[in-house]
Design an enzyme around this catalytic site. Sequence first.
Site, PDB file in Angstrom:
ATOM      1  N   ASN A   8       0.873  -1.172   0.000  1.00  0.00           N
ATOM      2  CA  ASN A   8       0.000   0.000   0.000  1.00  0.00           C
ATOM      3  C   ASN A   8       0.908   1.219   0.000  1.00  0.00           C
ATOM      4  OD1 ASN A   8      -1.695   2.135   0.568  1.00  0.00           O
ATOM      5  ND2 ASN A   8      -2.770   1.113   2.245  1.00  0.00           N
ATOM      6  N   ARG A  89      -2.427  -1.649  -3.698  1.00  0.00           N
ATOM      7  CA  ARG A  89      -3.523  -0.689  -3.627  1.00  0.00           C
ATOM      8  C   ARG A  89      -3.301   0.374  -4.710  1.00  0.00           C
ATOM      9  NH1 ARG A  89      -4.705   4.284   0.568  1.00  0.00           N
ATOM     10  NH2 ARG A  89      -6.792   4.711  -0.196  1.00  0.00           N
ATOM     11  N   HIS A 178     -11.618   4.718  -1.157  1.00  0.00           N
ATOM     12  CA  HIS A 178     -11.609   3.862   0.044  1.00  0.00           C
ATOM     13  C   HIS A 178     -12.512   2.651  -0.141  1.00  0.00           C
ATOM     14  CE1 HIS A 178     -10.689   7.755   2.483  1.00  0.00           C
ATOM     15  NE2 HIS A 178      -9.549   7.083   2.318  1.00  0.00           N
ATOM     16  N   ARG A 239      -7.503  17.835   3.835  1.00  0.00           N
ATOM     17  CA  ARG A 239      -8.377  18.169   2.699  1.00  0.00           C
ATOM     18  C   ARG A 239      -9.668  18.799   3.195  1.00  0.00           C
ATOM     19  NH1 ARG A 239      -8.077  12.254   0.217  1.00  0.00           N
ATOM     20  NH2 ARG A 239      -6.216  11.948   1.468  1.00  0.00           N
ATOM     21  N   GLU A 379      -7.687  -3.111   5.034  1.00  0.00           N
ATOM     22  CA  GLU A 379      -7.535  -2.978   3.585  1.00  0.00           C
ATOM     23  C   GLU A 379      -6.533  -3.989   3.049  1.00  0.00           C
ATOM     24  OE1 GLU A 379      -7.195   1.338   4.521  1.00  0.00           O
ATOM     25  OE2 GLU A 379      -7.883   1.621   2.470  1.00  0.00           O
TER      26      GLU A 379
HETATM   27  C1  UVW Z   1      -8.302   7.982  -1.259  1.00  0.00           C
HETATM   28  C2  UVW Z   1      -7.785   8.459   0.046  1.00  0.00           C
HETATM   29  O1  UVW Z   1      -8.198   9.477   0.532  1.00  0.00           O
HETATM   30  O2  UVW Z   1      -6.874   7.671   0.642  1.00  0.00           O
HETATM   31  P1  UVW Z   1      -6.095   7.993   2.023  1.00  0.00           P
HETATM   32  O3  UVW Z   1      -7.125   8.074   3.094  1.00  0.00           O
HETATM   33  O4  UVW Z   1      -5.193   6.811   2.176  1.00  0.00           O
HETATM   34  O5  UVW Z   1      -5.380   9.295   1.812  1.00  0.00           O
HETATM   35 MG    MG Z   2      -6.056   4.725   5.023  1.00  0.00          MG
END
Ligand code: UVW
Ligand code: MG
Length: 392
Positions: A8, A89, A178, A239, A379
């Site tokens: 991953n 992944r 996810h 984010r 995962e």
């Molecule tokens: C798609 C995504 O946000 O993955 P991660 O939570 O691993 O940053």
């Molecule tokens: Mg994660």
Amino acid sequence: MTQVLVVNSGSSSIKYRLLDLPSGHAVAKGAVERIGESEGLLTHRGPAGEVERREPVADHAAGMRAMLAAFAEAGPDLAAVHLAAVGHRVVHGGERFTAPTLVTDEVCEVIASLSDLAPLHNPANLKGIQVAREVFPDVPHVAVFDTAFHATLPPHAHTYAVPREWRAEYGVRRYGFHGTSHAYVSRMSARLLDCGPADVNVIVLHLGNGASVSAVRGGVCVETSMGLTPLEGLVMGTRSGDVDPGVIFHLRRAAGLTVDDLDDALNRRSGLLGLSGVNDMRELIKLIDNGDEDARLALDVYCHRVRKYVGAYMAVLGHTDAVVFTAGVGENNARVREHALTGLGDLGVRLDHDRNERGGPVISAPGSPVTVLVVPTDEELEIATQALALVS
Ligand SMILES: CC(=O)OP(=O)(O)O
Ligand SMILES: [Mg+2]
Ligand SMILES: Nc1ncnc2c1ncn2[C@@H]1O[C@H](COP(=O)(O)OP(=O)(O)O)[C@@H](O)[C@H]1O
């Protein structure tokens, strides 16, 4: 004995696990973190002991070499292991990949072409694949896509109300991410409810560094919070989640920010980090306990967003059997769970304070019409299982 190596490879880390299937036993596992920073960290646990090493790891290729060195040191000897597959992944599979896929040069090219849509993830995923293919040229490599579980979204859920040519020519639609976690956790939730996946409707809250929510009806995903990219939806570590796109036009015009500035700000400098200065939930809670008002607001915004989505997805499902928390924050932080579900009693979601503090799996009150669960995600196990299913 069948063994699968799962890689991953994330934006700043490589997490890996060597699994025995079908037992799911981890023969070895580890992580290379802080890739590209001044000091990297490798941790590995194998049959011959543990390795912990702090040294700079320049890039993902160096990270993969560090992983191989750790296997050589603490076992098992990968040259002596018969690997049935290496599972990778991959975050964005676009419209092309909706199932686990055997990696070829052409598959790598398509994954690379999707990098613009997942700039934090796809390039790193690809690096992991490239190095692993060099090291294990005779083993099948399987890409398992975050987007795949969401391929069942109905058109009314995956279509943006934007001009036809954007949708037709530029693939502008919602994908969701996810998915490996949402698939695994929704299946495990059905099992905890003593049902088959086809017999339950669940809302899965994957609250990690990235965060997303999905509505799963009878084992089929019908709605999810991430969109064209992993930026839409919930508030995350760095984010923003949902913002009015008008914010972008305003800052473009009023502050002269470039598209790259805005992309960087919304993906890497927003979310909890933008609100409080920290992106890690544990640090945020410490700040709150020390009376930091920005941190308290950050938690309020985060939990309010989760609550809004739970209410919306209950409306989408019509009937909801369970709301399920998973991933780093969802599995470990009782305060977030309680705060997020406060006030949903009239909708049938009633948390039990003591059960929630103890951590589950069932954390709703006896008689709550909607069961609330905490289900650890896995995962890596899901990727290994899907990869093996493809090659055998
Ligand atoms: C798609 C995504 O946000 O993955 P991660 O939570 O691993 O940053
Ligand atoms: Mg994660
Ligand atoms: N014991 C804990 N208590 C509260 N938050 C935790 C705990 N353990 C992990 N977390 C939070 O989980 C988040 C990381 O989640 P994780 O699922 O590991 O993310 P990712 O896989 O995206 O890197 C961080 O915000 C971290 O603070």
